[in-house]
Motif scaffolding. Structure first.
Motif, PDB file in Angstrom:
ATOM      1  N   TRP A   1       9.430  -5.857   6.167  1.00  0.00           N
ATOM      2  CA  TRP A   1       8.757  -4.811   5.377  1.00  0.00           C
ATOM      3  C   TRP A   1       9.402  -4.772   3.997  1.00  0.00           C
ATOM      4  O   TRP A   1      10.604  -4.537   3.868  1.00  0.00           O
ATOM      5  CB  TRP A   1       8.884  -3.462   6.066  1.00  0.00           C
ATOM      6  CG  TRP A   1       7.924  -2.425   5.529  1.00  0.00           C
ATOM      7  CD1 TRP A   1       6.687  -2.140   6.018  1.00  0.00           C
ATOM      8  CD2 TRP A   1       8.143  -1.546   4.416  1.00  0.00           C
ATOM      9  NE1 TRP A   1       6.105  -1.128   5.271  1.00  0.00           N
ATOM     10  CE2 TRP A   1       6.962  -0.755   4.283  1.00  0.00           C
ATOM     11  CE3 TRP A   1       9.186  -1.362   3.511  1.00  0.00           C
ATOM     12  CZ2 TRP A   1       6.830   0.225   3.285  1.00  0.00           C
ATOM     13  CZ3 TRP A   1       9.046  -0.399   2.515  1.00  0.00           C
ATOM     14  CH2 TRP A   1       7.877   0.389   2.412  1.00  0.00           C
TER      15      TRP A   1
ATOM     16  N   ALA B   1       8.599   6.867   5.808  1.00  0.00           N
ATOM     17  CA  ALA B   1       8.269   5.736   6.671  1.00  0.00           C
ATOM     18  C   ALA B   1       8.709   4.392   6.105  1.00  0.00           C
ATOM     19  O   ALA B   1       8.287   3.355   6.596  1.00  0.00           O
ATOM     20  CB  ALA B   1       6.765   5.708   6.917  1.00  0.00           C
TER      21      ALA B   1
ATOM     22  N   VAL C   1       2.622   4.546   1.153  1.00  0.00           N
ATOM     23  CA  VAL C   1       3.056   5.023   2.461  1.00  0.00           C
ATOM     24  C   VAL C   1       3.777   6.353   2.284  1.00  0.00           C
ATOM     25  O   VAL C   1       4.178   6.725   1.176  1.00  0.00           O
ATOM     26  CB  VAL C   1       3.995   4.010   3.166  1.00  0.00           C
ATOM     27  CG1 VAL C   1       3.278   2.701   3.443  1.00  0.00           C
ATOM     28  CG2 VAL C   1       5.261   3.771   2.352  1.00  0.00           C
ATOM     29  N   HIS C   2       3.968   7.059   3.383  1.00  0.00           N
ATOM     30  CA  HIS C   2       4.747   8.298   3.348  1.00  0.00           C
ATOM     31  C   HIS C   2       6.210   7.955   3.046  1.00  0.00           C
ATOM     32  O   HIS C   2       6.752   6.989   3.604  1.00  0.00           O
ATOM     33  CB  HIS C   2       4.654   9.023   4.688  1.00  0.00           C
ATOM     34  CG  HIS C   2       5.289  10.373   4.671  1.00  0.00           C
ATOM     35  ND1 HIS C   2       6.645  10.559   4.861  1.00  0.00           N
ATOM     36  CD2 HIS C   2       4.753  11.606   4.481  1.00  0.00           C
ATOM     37  CE1 HIS C   2       6.924  11.842   4.789  1.00  0.00           C
ATOM     38  NE2 HIS C   2       5.796  12.511   4.561  1.00  0.00           N
TER      39      HIS C   2
ATOM     40  N   GLU D   1       0.836  -1.197   0.000  1.00  0.00           N
ATOM     41  CA  GLU D   1       0.000   0.000   0.000  1.00  0.00           C
ATOM     42  C   GLU D   1       0.878   1.257   0.000  1.00  0.00           C
ATOM     43  O   GLU D   1       2.006   1.244   0.491  1.00  0.00           O
ATOM     44  CB  GLU D   1      -0.888   0.017   1.250  1.00  0.00           C
ATOM     45  CG  GLU D   1      -1.781  -1.206   1.409  1.00  0.00           C
ATOM     46  CD  GLU D   1      -2.936  -1.226   0.421  1.00  0.00           C
ATOM     47  OE1 GLU D   1      -3.134  -0.203  -0.276  1.00  0.00           O
ATOM     48  OE2 GLU D   1      -3.637  -2.250   0.355  1.00  0.00           O
TER      49      GLU D   1
END
Length: 416
Positions: A79, A58, A54-55, A52
């Protein structure tokens, strides 16, 4: 943590196809994959991961590494995602896909150096039934074709000439000027990636996908490897086609100078966050093969404080030195004027941060960005120095792109 030996399941592209086909049938998010030379393995596949947006600040940041005992080769999960090159092009247009995206996977399939596959789960959960079934089922043969348009040679030429003028004026010493192919896709991006990996075998290939599109990176280059306090980077600068003698690359004044300038830039970037006196160059000017070309590769290593977060490490080093220029800040400013379009994921990074295996990130070169509307973009470029020849730089771009577009036989013919 659970680790199960699965044995010889075959080559990574076919395993990835089977897992992707099964995830699709089950209505699950698609797999993500790293193939080549990641974490000492031939392949690391996240069977199903919701990637998805994300900033950008991050990405790849874990709260803290796992404190438990794990086998030294284990990856387990973590991740996985990408971070795009941050700068706009001269047209000022926004990103084609999210600037950054990723997701957490609790488990992976890992192919070790001997070709054996393992199932690994950070939480200790057993392999799900749909995945066990997928590993015994061959995926149907499907094709993915991209109908490529030729890049704009005149725009690239203008950028190279502007760079040479900036070098003569003393504004920069070197900069990486890029162009791009655009195309229309029929088929699934996962099949494009699997076909390309099987055909070319890049060292730092990576694939992530979501509702927003997909990123298929066929990169040969390591941006960052971090395990605890130890960080290393292996910038590539210097290129000749594979039909040239590798010794000619090592003897090229232009290519050697280009590589050494980027090594100094990587040393400076890492030095901003490294423990004093720990930045070293354990490898300088090694000649190595990559799909379609020979490259000059060097390695820079450093120790950083254990508590240093990935956000701080990326703030010091991103975007990668080898795709920007020296001095870095001014080169980035000028490149945004010289290049007509935003690079996007090209020249950014794709990789995985694992609580047990550390973090490894590629430089997202030889990378195709797929949007949700069936469009594709492939960026290519090369480092410009005072000795650069405009026509030779264009040919270098074509040599680098050739392995990626090689099997797309119905390429459109358009004016350059």
């Amino acid at each position: 943590m659970r680790i199960e030996r699965l044995g010889d399941l075959g080559a990574a592209p076919e395993v990835l196809r089977a897992v992707g086909d099964a995830a699709d049938r089950c209505g699950l998010p698609p797999p993500a994959a790293l193939t080549g030379e990641w974490f000492g393995a031939r392949a690391v596949i996240a069977p199903s991961v919701a990637v998805e947006p994300v900033h950008p600040g991050a990405v790849f940041d874990l709260a803290e590494p796992s404190a438990g005992e794990t086998p030294p080769d284990a990856v387990g999960g973590g991740w996985i995602g990408y971070l795009s090159y941050p700068d706009a092009g001269a047209d000022g247009a926004g990103p084609r896909i999210p600037e950054a995206a990723g997701g957490w996977t609790d488990c992976v399939l890992r192919q070790d150096g001997g070709g054996q596959w393992w199932f690994e789960s950070l939480s200790g959960a057993p392999m799900p039934g749909w995945l066990a079934e997928a590993l015994t089922t061959r995926a149907p043969d499907r094709g993915c074709h991209i109908y490529w348009e030729k890049p704009n040679q005149q725009a690239h030429r203008a950028g190279v000439l502007a760079c040479l003028e900036a070098i003569r004026a003393g504004e920069v010493y070197q900069a990486c000027v890029c162009t791009r192919f655009t195309g229309t896709v029929t088929g699934a991006p996962l099949d494009f990636f699997a076909d390309a990996v099987a055909r070319t075998g890049p060292a730092r290939a990576a694939y992530v996908a979501g509702d927003w599109g997909a990123v298929a990176s066929l990169s040969p280059e390591l941006f960052l490897r971090r395990r605890g306090e130890v960080v290393s980077s292996s910038p590539i600068k210097g290129t000749l086609p594979l039909d040239a003698l590798p010794s000619a690359l090592r003897a090229s004044t232009k290519d050697v100078a280009e590589n050494i300038m980027i090594v100094d830039l990587v040393r400076n970037d890492l030095g901003r966050v490294a423990i004093n006196g720990t930045v070293t160059v354990p490898e300088l000017l090694a000649v190595r093969p990559a799909p379609g070309v020979w490259h000059l590769v060097s390695t820079v290593s450093a120790r950083v404080p254990q508590q240093l977060g990935m956000a701080e490490l990326l703030d010091a080093t991103f975007p990668p030195a080898s795709v920007t220029g020296t001095p870095k800040h001014r080169a980035r400013q000028l490149l945004s004027d010289w290049e007509p379009h935003r690079r996007g994921t090209y020249c950014g990074t794709v990789g995985l941060a694992s609580p047990v295996a550390g973090c490894e990130l590629n430089v997202a070169i030889r990378t195709v960005e797929f949007d949700a509307a069936g469009g594709a973009v492939l960026g290519v470029g090369g480092g410009i120095t005072a000795d650069s020849d405009v026509d030779a730089e264009w040919q270098e771009c074509l040599h680098k792109a050739a392995p990626v577009v090689a099997d797309q036989s119905r390429e459109r013919s358009t004016a350059s």
